[in-house]
Design a protein around this motif. Structure first.
Motif, PDB file in Angstrom:
ATOM      1  N   SER A 134       0.831  -1.202   0.000  1.00 35.71           N
ATOM      2  CA  SER A 134       0.000   0.000   0.000  1.00 35.71           C
ATOM      3  C   SER A 134       0.864   1.250   0.000  1.00 35.71           C
ATOM      4  N   GLY A 135       2.098   1.110   0.523  1.00 42.28           N
ATOM      5  CA  GLY A 135       3.017   2.244   0.445  1.00 42.28           C
ATOM      6  C   GLY A 135       3.281   2.650  -0.987  1.00 42.28           C
ATOM      7  N   MET A 136       3.370   1.659  -1.881  1.00 39.67           N
ATOM      8  CA  MET A 136       3.578   1.953  -3.295  1.00 39.67           C
ATOM      9  C   MET A 136       2.371   2.660  -3.899  1.00 39.67           C
ATOM     10  N   THR A 137       1.180   2.179  -3.567  1.00 38.79           N
ATOM     11  CA  THR A 137      -0.014   2.781  -4.155  1.00 38.79           C
ATOM     12  C   THR A 137      -0.279   4.164  -3.565  1.00 38.79           C
ATOM     13  N   ILE A 138       0.038   4.350  -2.284  1.00 39.93           N
ATOM     14  CA  ILE A 138      -0.092   5.692  -1.707  1.00 39.93           C
ATOM     15  C   ILE A 138       0.929   6.626  -2.343  1.00 39.93           C
ATOM     16  N   ALA A 139       2.079   6.073  -2.741  1.00 36.11           N
ATOM     17  CA  ALA A 139       3.057   6.877  -3.477  1.00 36.11           C
ATOM     18  C   ALA A 139       2.446   7.397  -4.774  1.00 36.11           C
ATOM     19  N   LEU A 140       1.607   6.564  -5.414  1.00 28.73           N
ATOM     20  CA  LEU A 140       0.919   7.020  -6.622  1.00 28.73           C
ATOM     21  C   LEU A 140      -0.048   8.155  -6.316  1.00 28.73           C
ATOM     22  N   VAL A 141      -0.728   8.064  -5.165  1.00 28.42           N
ATOM     23  CA  VAL A 141      -1.738   9.063  -4.803  1.00 28.42           C
ATOM     24  C   VAL A 141      -1.096  10.358  -4.333  1.00 28.42           C
ATOM     25  N   ILE A 142      -0.030  10.247  -3.535  1.00 27.84           N
ATOM     26  CA  ILE A 142       0.567  11.424  -2.893  1.00 27.84           C
ATOM     27  C   ILE A 142       1.965  11.710  -3.414  1.00 27.84           C
ATOM     28  N   GLY A 143       2.847  10.702  -3.339  1.00 23.40           N
ATOM     29  CA  GLY A 143       4.254  10.929  -3.651  1.00 23.40           C
ATOM     30  C   GLY A 143       4.506  11.346  -5.083  1.00 23.40           C
ATOM     31  N   VAL A 144       3.929  10.623  -6.047  1.00 23.53           N
ATOM     32  CA  VAL A 144       4.184  10.925  -7.458  1.00 23.53           C
ATOM     33  C   VAL A 144       3.599  12.281  -7.857  1.00 23.53           C
ATOM     34  N   PRO A 145       2.326  12.569  -7.551  1.00 30.41           N
ATOM     35  CA  PRO A 145       1.803  13.899  -7.902  1.00 30.41           C
ATOM     36  C   PRO A 145       2.546  15.024  -7.192  1.00 30.41           C
ATOM     37  N   LEU A 146       2.905  14.792  -5.910  1.00 33.36           N
ATOM     38  CA  LEU A 146       3.655  15.820  -5.185  1.00 33.36           C
ATOM     39  C   LEU A 146       5.014  16.039  -5.834  1.00 33.36           C
ATOM     40  N   GLY A 147       5.665  14.925  -6.220  1.00 33.85           N
ATOM     41  CA  GLY A 147       6.949  15.050  -6.897  1.00 33.85           C
ATOM     42  C   GLY A 147       6.817  15.780  -8.223  1.00 33.85           C
ATOM     43  N   THR A 148       5.754  15.482  -8.967  1.00 28.70           N
ATOM     44  CA  THR A 148       5.529  16.149 -10.248  1.00 28.70           C
ATOM     45  C   THR A 148       5.294  17.646 -10.050  1.00 28.70           C
ATOM     46  N   ALA A 149       4.498  17.993  -9.026  1.00 30.25           N
ATOM     47  CA  ALA A 149       4.233  19.401  -8.742  1.00 30.25           C
ATOM     48  C   ALA A 149       5.498  20.115  -8.261  1.00 30.25           C
ATOM     49  N   MET A 150       6.285  19.438  -7.408  1.00 26.69           N
ATOM     50  CA  MET A 150       7.551  20.021  -6.939  1.00 26.69           C
ATOM     51  C   MET A 150       8.495  20.268  -8.109  1.00 26.69           C
ATOM     52  N   ALA A 151       8.540  19.304  -9.037  1.00 29.37           N
ATOM     53  CA  ALA A 151       9.419  19.457 -10.202  1.00 29.37           C
ATOM     54  C   ALA A 151       9.006  20.655 -11.038  1.00 29.37           C
ATOM     55  N   ALA A 152       7.691  20.876 -11.139  1.00 28.67           N
ATOM     56  CA  ALA A 152       7.195  21.997 -11.942  1.00 28.67           C
ATOM     57  C   ALA A 152       7.539  23.347 -11.311  1.00 28.67           C
ATOM     58  N   HIS A 153       7.591  23.420  -9.962  1.00 29.56           N
ATOM     59  CA  HIS A 153       7.788  24.694  -9.280  1.00 29.56           C
ATOM     60  C   HIS A 153       9.197  24.874  -8.711  1.00 29.56           C
ATOM     61  N   LEU A 154       9.818  23.773  -8.248  1.00 31.53           N
ATOM     62  CA  LEU A 154      11.127  23.873  -7.596  1.00 31.53           C
ATOM     63  C   LEU A 154      12.237  23.180  -8.381  1.00 31.53           C
ATOM     64  N   GLY A 155      11.861  22.484  -9.436  1.00 31.33           N
ATOM     65  CA  GLY A 155      12.848  21.731 -10.202  1.00 31.33           C
ATOM     66  C   GLY A 155      12.856  20.263  -9.790  1.00 31.33           C
ATOM     67  N   TRP A 156      13.252  19.400 -10.726  1.00 31.10           N
ATOM     68  CA  TRP A 156      13.198  17.958 -10.471  1.00 31.10           C
ATOM     69  C   TRP A 156      14.146  17.527  -9.362  1.00 31.10           C
ATOM     70  N   ARG A 157      15.204  18.286  -9.109  1.00 26.99           N
ATOM     71  CA  ARG A 157      16.166  17.907  -8.069  1.00 26.99           C
ATOM     72  C   ARG A 157      15.526  17.902  -6.681  1.00 26.99           C
ATOM     73  N   ALA A 158      14.564  18.789  -6.481  1.00 25.39           N
ATOM     74  CA  ALA A 158      13.895  18.866  -5.177  1.00 25.39           C
ATOM     75  C   ALA A 158      13.143  17.583  -4.863  1.00 25.39           C
ATOM     76  N   THR A 159      12.662  16.879  -5.888  1.00 27.24           N
ATOM     77  CA  THR A 159      11.915  15.642  -5.647  1.00 27.24           C
ATOM     78  C   THR A 159      12.825  14.562  -5.067  1.00 27.24           C
ATOM     79  N   PHE A 160      14.044  14.448  -5.597  1.00 26.11           N
ATOM     80  CA  PHE A 160      14.982  13.461  -5.059  1.00 26.11           C
ATOM     81  C   PHE A 160      15.400  13.833  -3.634  1.00 26.11           C
ATOM     82  N   ALA A 161      15.634  15.117  -3.393  1.00 27.00           N
ATOM     83  CA  ALA A 161      16.020  15.551  -2.053  1.00 27.00           C
ATOM     84  C   ALA A 161      14.912  15.248  -1.042  1.00 27.00           C
TER      85      ALA A 161
END
Length: 392
Positions: A134-161
């Protein structure tokens, strides 16, 4: 059960966020390094191959380690690798960082699955594995969209950090909350290969390779697909991934229940039939329904994909456990390798097709792999029935 396994699920969330968010940030990475999106897609292939090859080798090398120590080491290395990826000065350095990320993930996830499977009663294994995943699927719900939004506003490097910081939190949680567990009886590489050659094990992991090849032939380019085919901005890509993630969370729960209660082979046949149609629709929709109607259809496909695609992992893992629970540490690591071998194959084929034709063509890639998986499932069922009849 949930309290004991919570930190494993959060660790899966961190690993899933890093592994799955790449689809949403791929266009940003390609832009920064001035390379085609198809070439950037090789980051998925690199990760997947390193995981597939490295996971069983790491399992052999760490066979005598106490399980909590192994989980802590793996998630700690995963944190450091994320920080290295965030600071990567070149595409080659980022690719090297993804190799290290894959090796750490390949040590963590099979160990977490085996820990979960042995921590509960046999009739609860499907649900325990589904809880960790479920951690993987919650990553789809929260982690992936949050990472995509962070990449759009702060750059893709912020997602890895961000994933690196979360991984350090998981390290602390495992250290403080997870009970130590002794290592299972050690199994060398030769023994693992012998298990992998067993027909019933081959039938399961072969299916895993084909199904994941189909999924990652598409998932790698889903962000690019939505942006180039339908002109969707990055923020809406994030919302589309949230939609798919919610469906995936429901599908994961469904898979855990089905693995414990239903006929697994029939349920798998249903999953594969649905995925063939859904993936083919992604390539057909731009021609049949261009514009907003086509986009609505593509979003519906993402929901169906999430619901049925994420029901698959728990069923496969319980099928392996049913062969011989004593082999859990071996068979689950083999299945993890099969997942990422399939991912590497799918991402490579998808990259080739996207480069030679268009991104929209990757739907046909996914449908072809899922059709092959359905045929493989039917063939393996027939062979199993013939073997049983001959033994009787």
């Amino acid at each position: 059960m949930h309290r004991t396994l919570l930190w494993l699920a959060i660790g899966a969330f961190a690993i899933g966020s890093e592994g799955l968010m790449i689809a949403g940030v791929l266009p940003r990475i390609a832009h920064d390094f001035e390379i085609p999106v198809a070439q950037a897609g090789h980051l998925v292939t690199i990760f997947s191959l390193a995981y597939a090859v490295g996971s069983p080798l790491i399992a052999v090398a760490t066979a005598s380690w106490e399980r909590r120590t192994l989980l802590m080491t793996a998630i700690g290395v995963f944190a450091l690798a994320n920080f290295a990826a965030a600071a990567a000065p070149s595409f080659a350095a980022l690719a090297a960082g993804r190799v290290l990320l894959a090796l750490a993930a390949g040590a963590f996830m099979p160990t977490a699955s085996a820990y979960a499977a042995t921590a509960v009663a046999p009739d609860m294994r499907g649900r325990a594995l589904a809880f960790v995943y479920s951690g993987m699927t919650i990553a789809l719900v929260i982690g992936v969209p949050l990472g995509t939004a962070m990449a759009a506003h702060l750059g893709w490097r912020a997602t890895f950090a961000g994933v690196g910081v979360l991984s350090l939190v998981v390290l602390a949680g495992i250290r403080l909350k997870l009970p130590p567990v002794a290592a299972p009886p050690a199994a060398g590489l030769a023994e693992r290969l012998a298990v992998a050659r067993r027909p019933e094990v081959l039938a399961v992991i072969g299916l895993t390779v084909l199904v994941l090849a189909g999924a990652f032939g598409i998932y790698t380019f889903i962000g690019a697909y939505l942006e180039t085919v339908y002109g969707v901005p990055p923020e809406m890509v994030a919302l589309a991934l949230v939609l798919a993630g919610v469906a995936g969370a429901l599908g994961n729960a469904l898979g855990g229940y089905a693995a414990d209660r239903w006929n697994r082979r029939r349920f798998l046949a249903l999953i594969l039939g649905v995925l063939v149609v859904a993936f083919a629709a992604l390539s057909a929709l731009p021609e049949l329904l261009p514009g907003p109607l086509g986009l609505a259809g593509a979003l519906a496909v993402l929901v169906v994909w999430g619901l049925f695609g994420w029901a698959f992992p728990a069923v496969q893992q319980v099928r392996l456990l049913a062969i011989d629970p004593r082999l859990a540490s071996i068979t689950l690591s083999l299945n993890a390798s099969a997942i990422y071998l399939g991912s590497a194959i799918g991402a490579a084929v998808g990259s080739t097709i996207a480069e030679a034709h268009t991104v929209a063509a990757v739907g046909w890639v996914g449908a072809a792999f899922e059709a092959a998986a359905l045929a493989f499932l039917a063939l393996s069922a027939r062979r199993t029935a013939q073997a049983a009849a001959a033994a009787g």
